[in-house]
Design an enzyme around this catalytic site. Structure first.
Site, PDB file in Angstrom:
ATOM      1  N   GLU A   1      36.304 -13.563 -40.930  1.00 16.86           N
ATOM      2  CA  GLU A   1      36.454 -14.974 -41.219  1.00 16.86           C
ATOM      3  C   GLU A   1      37.906 -15.149 -41.776  1.00 16.86           C
ATOM      4  O   GLU A   1      38.377 -14.360 -42.543  1.00 16.86           O
ATOM      5  CB  GLU A   1      35.280 -15.417 -42.281  1.00 16.86           C
TER       6      GLU A   1
ATOM      7  N   CYS B   1      30.538 -11.268 -55.201  1.00 17.33           N
ATOM      8  CA  CYS B   1      31.202 -11.617 -53.976  1.00 17.33           C
ATOM      9  C   CYS B   1      30.376 -11.440 -52.619  1.00 17.33           C
ATOM     10  O   CYS B   1      29.545 -10.435 -52.585  1.00 17.33           O
ATOM     11  CB  CYS B   1      32.353 -10.770 -53.894  1.00 17.33           C
TER      12      CYS B   1
ATOM     13  N   CYS C   1      43.761 -18.117 -45.926  1.00 18.71           N
ATOM     14  CA  CYS C   1      43.271 -17.128 -46.521  1.00 18.71           C
ATOM     15  C   CYS C   1      42.720 -16.140 -45.256  1.00 18.71           C
ATOM     16  O   CYS C   1      41.721 -16.251 -44.560  1.00 18.71           O
ATOM     17  CB  CYS C   1      41.784 -17.404 -47.393  1.00 18.71           C
TER      18      CYS C   1
ATOM     19  N   CYS D   1      31.546  -5.447 -55.117  1.00 18.56           N
ATOM     20  CA  CYS D   1      31.517  -6.356 -56.321  1.00 18.56           C
ATOM     21  C   CYS D   1      30.511  -7.460 -56.319  1.00 18.56           C
ATOM     22  O   CYS D   1      29.977  -8.233 -55.295  1.00 18.56           O
ATOM     23  CB  CYS D   1      32.813  -7.296 -56.191  1.00 18.56           C
TER      24      CYS D   1
ATOM     25  N   CYS E   1      33.291  -4.951 -46.508  1.00 17.18           N
ATOM     26  CA  CYS E   1      34.193  -4.174 -47.764  1.00 17.18           C
ATOM     27  C   CYS E   1      33.370  -3.213 -48.321  1.00 17.18           C
ATOM     28  O   CYS E   1      32.011  -2.976 -48.118  1.00 17.18           O
ATOM     29  CB  CYS E   1      34.180  -5.151 -48.839  1.00 17.18           C
TER      30      CYS E   1
ATOM     31  N   CYS F   1      35.963 -19.256 -52.536  1.00 17.31           N
ATOM     32  CA  CYS F   1      36.388 -17.937 -52.821  1.00 17.31           C
ATOM     33  C   CYS F   1      34.900 -17.141 -53.182  1.00 17.31           C
ATOM     34  O   CYS F   1      34.146 -17.533 -53.660  1.00 17.31           O
ATOM     35  CB  CYS F   1      36.997 -18.120 -53.924  1.00 17.31           C
TER      36      CYS F   1
END
Length: 397
Positions: free
Chosen positions: A118, A145, A131, A142, A138, A370
C-alpha cells in the site's frame, strides 16, 4: 535484439515475459542494459539521458511516445524492455482527501498473482506527502502497528519503490503537460514510512531514493525525503553517508522496558545505542533535525513523567518530536491517549524547546493512517519467496 543483462537481484520477474523492466536501474545499470542490448558505445550516454528524461521527467510509459528516439529504435526498445509500474488493485479516497492505493507487484512465480503493498498520498496546505512502502509485510512485529501483524513476504526492488511515486503521479496528473506550473507539484515530499523497515532493504531503498532525488528526473530534494527506521543502529550512519535523506526514528517509548514491548527490535539495539547513533548521524544539525515519532498510547507511554524523560533523553540532539495519536485497527491491543493527556504531554515537550506538533490523523476511514497499512495479499513464507540468499532481508547485523 535480445538482452542478457543480469539484474535478477535488482527486480522481480519482468512484468511481461522476456522483457526487462528499466524502472529502478541506476544510470550506470541503464547504460549497461543498453550496451548489452547492442547500442553502439558512442550512443550509450546520450540514449541513457533520453530514456531517463522520458521515464522520470515526463512519466512516459510507452516507448512509442519517446519521440526523442528514432521510430525504429523505439520499436526495438519496446520489444526488449518495459517501464511497467505496479498495478493498481484498488484506490480509496478518504473524506479528508487522503488517497490510498493497493498495488500489485510483479510475480516471481509463473501463474501466481504478485504480492501487494500500500502507498498513501496525504494532501496538505502547500504540500503533498507520499508515504511509500519498502517491503511486503515486515519482520519487526511492533505491537501498535498493523503492518507488524503481516509476516515478511519479500523486499521491494528499487523499481517497485520508485514505481509507487510514478503511480501516484499518474493518478494525480502530476506530470509536465498537465496544465499546472512545473513548480506546482502535488507530490512534494516522500516519506519511507509505509510497510516494512527501510534499513533492512538498504541497497534497493538507496538506489530508489537516488533516482527520486536525481535533478534530471523526479528531482525531489533529499531534504524533502524522510527515511523512517525503527532503530537498525548499525545501518544509521551508512544511511546518512549513502542516502543522505532526512531521518526519522520510531521511538515510542522512553524506557527499554516499555520500548521492548512496543518495538521488539529494542531488545537488540536499546535506546542508549539508538540515541548515540542519532547524535552521530552524518549531517545532523539544527537545519537538519532528526524527527522522533512517538505514538500516544493510553496508559502505556503518555504520562507527564514519560514526557519529561523524553526531553531528557533527546538532550543535545537537534530534534523534532512528532506526537502521533494512536490509529486503531481491528484487533489492536491499545487505545489512543485522551486528547487532554496528549496536550499536556505536548506542553512539556514544547516548553523544553522542541517543536512538537501533534500529527492530525489522516485517512483513518480508509485504514490509511499511520500504523494502519497492511496488504491483502495471501502471505507466503519469506524463505519460499526469496530467489537467492542475496534477496533476503539483512537482519544479521
Amino acid at each position: 535484439m535480445a538482452t542478457s543483462l543480469d539484474i535478477a537481484h535488482k527486480q522481480a520477474a519482468a512484468a511481461l515475459p522476456g522483457r526487462v523492466n528499466l524502472l529502478g536501474l541506476t544510470r550506470e545499470e541503464l547504460g549497461q542494459a543498453l550496451a548489452e542490448f547492442g547500442l553502439p558505445k558512442r550512443e550509450i550516454r546520450m540514449r541513457t539521458g533520453q530514456l531517463w528524461n522520458a521515464i522520470y521527467n515526463r512519466g512516459q510509459t510507452d516507448f512509442a511516445e519517446m519521440t526523442t528516439l528514432s521510430k525504429e529504435l523505439r520499436a526495438k526498445l519496446g520489444a526488449a524492455f518495459t517501464v511497467a509500474r505496479p498495478e493498481i488493485v484498488t484506490e480509496q479516497k478518504s473524506v479528508d482527501g487522503t488517497r490510498k492505493w493497493l498495488l500489485r507487484l510483479a510475480s516471481d512465480k509463473p501463474g501466481m498473482p504478485g504480492p501487494e503493498v500500500e502507498a498513501v498520498y496525504i494532501p496538505e496546505e502547500g504540500r503533498g506527502t507520499l508515504c511509500i512502502s519498502s517491503q511486503v509485510g515486515c519482520t519487526l512485529t511492533c505491537t501498535f502497528c498493523h503492518t507488524g501483524t503481516q509476516k515478511l513476504v519479500r523486499n521491494l526492488t528499487a523499481g517497485e519503490i520508485v514505481g509507487q511515486l510514478l503511480v501516484a503521479r499518474d493518478a494525480l496528473g502530476d506530470w509536465p503537460g498537465s496544465g499546472r506550473n512545473s513548480d506546482d507539484r502535488l507530490v512534494t515530499n516522500i516519506v519511507m514510512m509505509g510497510m516494512g523497515e527501510p534499513l533492512y532493504n538498504f541497497d534497493n531503498v538507496r538506489d530508489a531514493l537516488d533516482i527520486v532525488s536525481d535533478g534530471e528526473g523526479l528531482s525531489l530534494s533529499k531534504r524533502r525525503i524522510t527515511l523512517s527506521t525503527s532503530g537498525v543502529v548499525p545501518m544509521i550512519e551508512r544511511a546518512g553517508n549513502e542516502i543522505g535523506s532526512m531521518l526519522a526514528i520510531s521511538l515510542h517509548g522512553v524506557t527499554d522496558e516499555v520500548r521492548d514491548k512496543l518495538v521488539p527490535l529494542n531488545k537488540k539495539y536499546p535506546i542508549a545505542e539508538l540515541l548515540e547513533a542519532c547524535r552521530n548521524y552524518p549531517g545532523v544539525s539544527n537545519a537538519r533535525r532528526i524527527t522522533f515519532e512517538y505514538v500516544m498510547l493510553k496508559g502505556v507511554n503518555d504520562s507527564l513523567a514519560d514526557a519529561k524523560e523524553l526531553v531528557r533523553l533527546l538532550s543535545g540532539i537537534p530534534a523534532k518530536i512528532n506526537l502521533i495519536p494512536f490509529n486503531p485497527w481491528p484487533g489492536s491491543p491499545y487505545e489512543c491517549s485522551d486528547w487532554a493527556t496528549i496536550e499536556k504531554f505536548a506542553d512539556v515537550v514544547n516548553r523544553a524547546g522542541y517543536a512538537s506538533p501533534v500529527r492530525t490523523p489522516r485517512g483513518r476511514d480508509i485504514m490509511a493512517a499511520c500504523g494502519q497499512l497492511k496488504s491483502e495479499t495471501v502471505k507466503a513464507r519469506a524463505s519460499e519467496r526469496f530467489k537467492t540468499p542475496a534477496d533476503a532481508p539483512a537482519q544479521t547485523l
